[in-house]
Design an enzyme around this catalytic site. Structure first.
Site, mmCIF file in Angstrom:
data_model
loop_
_atom_site.group_PDB
_atom_site.id
_atom_site.type_symbol
_atom_site.label_atom_id
_atom_site.label_comp_id
_atom_site.label_asym_id
_atom_site.label_seq_id
_atom_site.Cartn_x
_atom_site.Cartn_y
_atom_site.Cartn_z
ATOM 1 N N GLU A 84 -4.780 -19.384 12.301
ATOM 2 C CA GLU A 84 -4.757 -18.013 12.486
ATOM 3 C C GLU A 84 -6.045 -17.725 13.345
ATOM 4 O O GLU A 84 -7.080 -18.373 13.340
ATOM 5 C CB GLU A 84 -4.994 -17.438 11.098
ATOM 6 C CG GLU A 84 -5.334 -15.561 11.217
ATOM 7 C CD GLU A 84 -5.905 -15.274 9.905
ATOM 8 O OE1 GLU A 84 -4.814 -14.895 9.081
ATOM 9 O OE2 GLU A 84 -7.076 -14.923 9.931
ATOM 10 N N THR A 139 -4.112 -11.796 13.966
ATOM 11 C CA THR A 139 -4.252 -10.816 12.817
ATOM 12 C C THR A 139 -3.998 -9.492 13.682
ATOM 13 O O THR A 139 -4.071 -9.429 14.717
ATOM 14 C CB THR A 139 -5.684 -10.912 12.293
ATOM 15 O OG1 THR A 139 -6.640 -10.604 13.236
ATOM 16 C CG2 THR A 139 -5.815 -12.197 11.515
ATOM 17 N N TYR A 140 -4.021 -8.408 12.759
ATOM 18 C CA TYR A 140 -3.705 -7.162 13.185
ATOM 19 C C TYR A 140 -4.632 -6.063 12.395
ATOM 20 O O TYR A 140 -4.498 -6.307 11.232
ATOM 21 C CB TYR A 140 -2.283 -6.805 12.848
ATOM 22 C CG TYR A 140 -1.874 -5.483 13.661
ATOM 23 C CD1 TYR A 140 -1.169 -5.340 14.978
ATOM 24 C CD2 TYR A 140 -1.869 -4.345 12.776
ATOM 25 C CE1 TYR A 140 -0.818 -4.332 15.387
ATOM 26 C CE2 TYR A 140 -1.438 -2.925 13.388
ATOM 27 C CZ TYR A 140 -0.980 -3.069 14.608
ATOM 28 O OH TYR A 140 -0.640 -1.812 15.395
ATOM 29 N N ARG A 187 0.966 -5.094 4.214
ATOM 30 C CA ARG A 187 0.713 -3.697 3.877
ATOM 31 C C ARG A 187 -0.618 -3.342 4.796
ATOM 32 O O ARG A 187 -0.942 -2.533 5.418
ATOM 33 C CB ARG A 187 0.475 -3.354 2.689
ATOM 34 C CG ARG A 187 0.219 -1.945 2.105
ATOM 35 C CD ARG A 187 -0.342 -1.596 0.727
ATOM 36 N NE ARG A 187 -1.432 -2.203 0.685
ATOM 37 C CZ ARG A 187 -2.308 -2.230 -0.386
ATOM 38 N NH1 ARG A 187 -1.709 -1.894 -1.428
ATOM 39 N NH2 ARG A 187 -3.536 -2.780 -0.431
ATOM 40 N N GLY A 188 -1.696 -4.257 4.576
ATOM 41 C CA GLY A 188 -3.102 -3.839 5.062
ATOM 42 C C GLY A 188 -3.860 -3.261 3.928
ATOM 43 O O GLY A 188 -3.327 -2.666 2.993
ATOM 44 N N ASP A 189 -5.090 -3.462 4.209
ATOM 45 C CA ASP A 189 -6.024 -3.061 2.852
ATOM 46 C C ASP A 189 -6.209 -1.409 3.180
ATOM 47 O O ASP A 189 -6.357 -0.848 4.124
ATOM 48 C CB ASP A 189 -7.462 -3.593 3.235
ATOM 49 C CG ASP A 189 -7.403 -4.874 2.345
ATOM 50 O OD1 ASP A 189 -6.704 -5.160 1.496
ATOM 51 O OD2 ASP A 189 -8.131 -5.772 3.125
ATOM 52 N N ALA A 248 4.268 -3.675 1.506
ATOM 53 C CA ALA A 248 4.885 -4.601 2.723
ATOM 54 C C ALA A 248 6.413 -4.829 2.419
ATOM 55 O O ALA A 248 6.931 -4.894 3.485
ATOM 56 C CB ALA A 248 4.070 -5.931 2.675
#
Ligand code: FAD
Length: 288
Positions: A15, A46-47, A106-108, A122
């Site tokens: 990653e 990552t995004y 989903r993301g934090d 997600a």
């Protein structure tokens, strides 16, 4: 498509994270070139959660990896606070440069951002990608050996994970963990729940003490006493901690590979020296 890594029994991947908008692209090119020389099965990028396609350089870094030709990129994509149109824009950009693999997240949730998006979990994003784009994208997702920090129990988290997998996921990558027993317990529970897709073990080498507090609070992973001891003894010296942290990660990986895991996903923190050392110690085991 067949590549020369197909003889491997266990996959090995990395990653990386994209540079900030203001930062030059040269450094990330050096990082990805060094990692790609190891011919990993893929490199994931990552995004930033809650950002827009314009804020994120994920697509650009994926293109660097794709253009290099030695492996393939996997684009992370978060959906918290996003509208369908924003997701469509990114899917279109990825499709245009020939990226077919997505790690859908989903993301934090950021308590300071109240922007309401079109996706709650997600699994909503995965279902959206699959129903809109069919088999154009292979979709991976995240999972949590210690349970996700918002989940009331691990059991509930696994029930939610099963829903996520059923929405169209072909493989899972775990949150970092430092105690292999935690991973094996999780794998057994996933198995009982009928989750059959391959699970890649996410390994984060601890090579400097500045990472530690953030990592532990983010991952919820438990810290084995062997690792705490190494940090206490070598944590104040960067060279010593580099040796101790990479050695600990190698031991963890050797033990996992001997326990029939699908693969290893190494969180490189954009430090190819760490990845090269670890990969060279275990590469001979990937075929067994
Ligand atoms: P979800 O699968 O939506 O789960 C979030 C919570 O909701 C969990 O508690 C789950 O149990 C619950 N839940 C899920 N589905 C349902 C449902 N249908 N009904 C009720 N509850 C449900 N973050 C970034 O911002 N960028 C990245 O690039 C990034 N990469 C990551 C890579 C990996 C391998 C991992 C493990 C994490 C990554 N993260 C990244 C962090 C991730 O975004 C956070 O952990 C986030 O809080 C959860 O994302 P998720 O996709 O697992 O969410």
């Amino acid at each position: 498509m067949l590549n020369e890594n197909n003889y491997r029994r266990h996959s090995f991947s990395f990653e990386v994270f994209p540079p900030k908008q203001s930062t030059s692209f040269e450094r990330i090119k050096e990082v990805t070139d060094s990692l790609l020389d190891l011919k990993p099965d893929f490199v994931s990028v990552t995004y930033g959660a809650g950002g827009t396609a314009k804020d994120n350089r994920t697509v650009e870094v994926c293109k660097l990896i794709a253009d290099n030709g030695k492996s393939k990129p996997v684009a992370h994509l978060t959906c918290v606070g996003s509208q369908k149109e924003e997701i469509d824009e990114i899917l279109h950009s990825l499709n245009k440069i020939g990226v077919n693999d997505i790690l859908a997240l989903r993301g934090d949730k950021n308590p300071n951002v109240t922007k309401k998006g079109d996706f709650e979990h997600a699994s909503d994003l995965i279902y959206y990608i699959k129903s809109k784009m069919g088999d154009k994208f292979n979709v991976l997702a995240a999972c949590y050996p210690a349970g996700h920090n918002e989940s009331p129990s691990q059991k509930q988290d696994i029930i939610n994970l099963k829903k996520k997998v059923d929405s169209g996921v072909s493989g899972l990558i775990t949150q970092m963990f430092f105690d292999n027993e935690e991973f094996y317990r999780f794998r057994d529970l996933a198995d009982i729940a009928g989750i059959e897709v391959p699970i890649q073990a996410g390994i984060m080498p601890i090579t400097n003490t500045r990472q530690i507090e953030r990592i532990i609070s983010l991952s919820g992973a438990s810290m084995p006493k062997e690792l705490t001891k190494l940090i206490a003894k070598y944590g104040q010296n960067d060279n010593a901690m580099f040796d101790a942290g990479t050695s600990f990660a190698v031991e963890q990986i050797v033990e996992l590979l001997s326990s029939d895991i699908s693969g290893i996903h190494l969180y490189t923190m954009n430090n190819p020296a760490v990845a090269v050392r670890i990969f060279n110690c275990v590469k001979g085991l990937l075929t067994y």
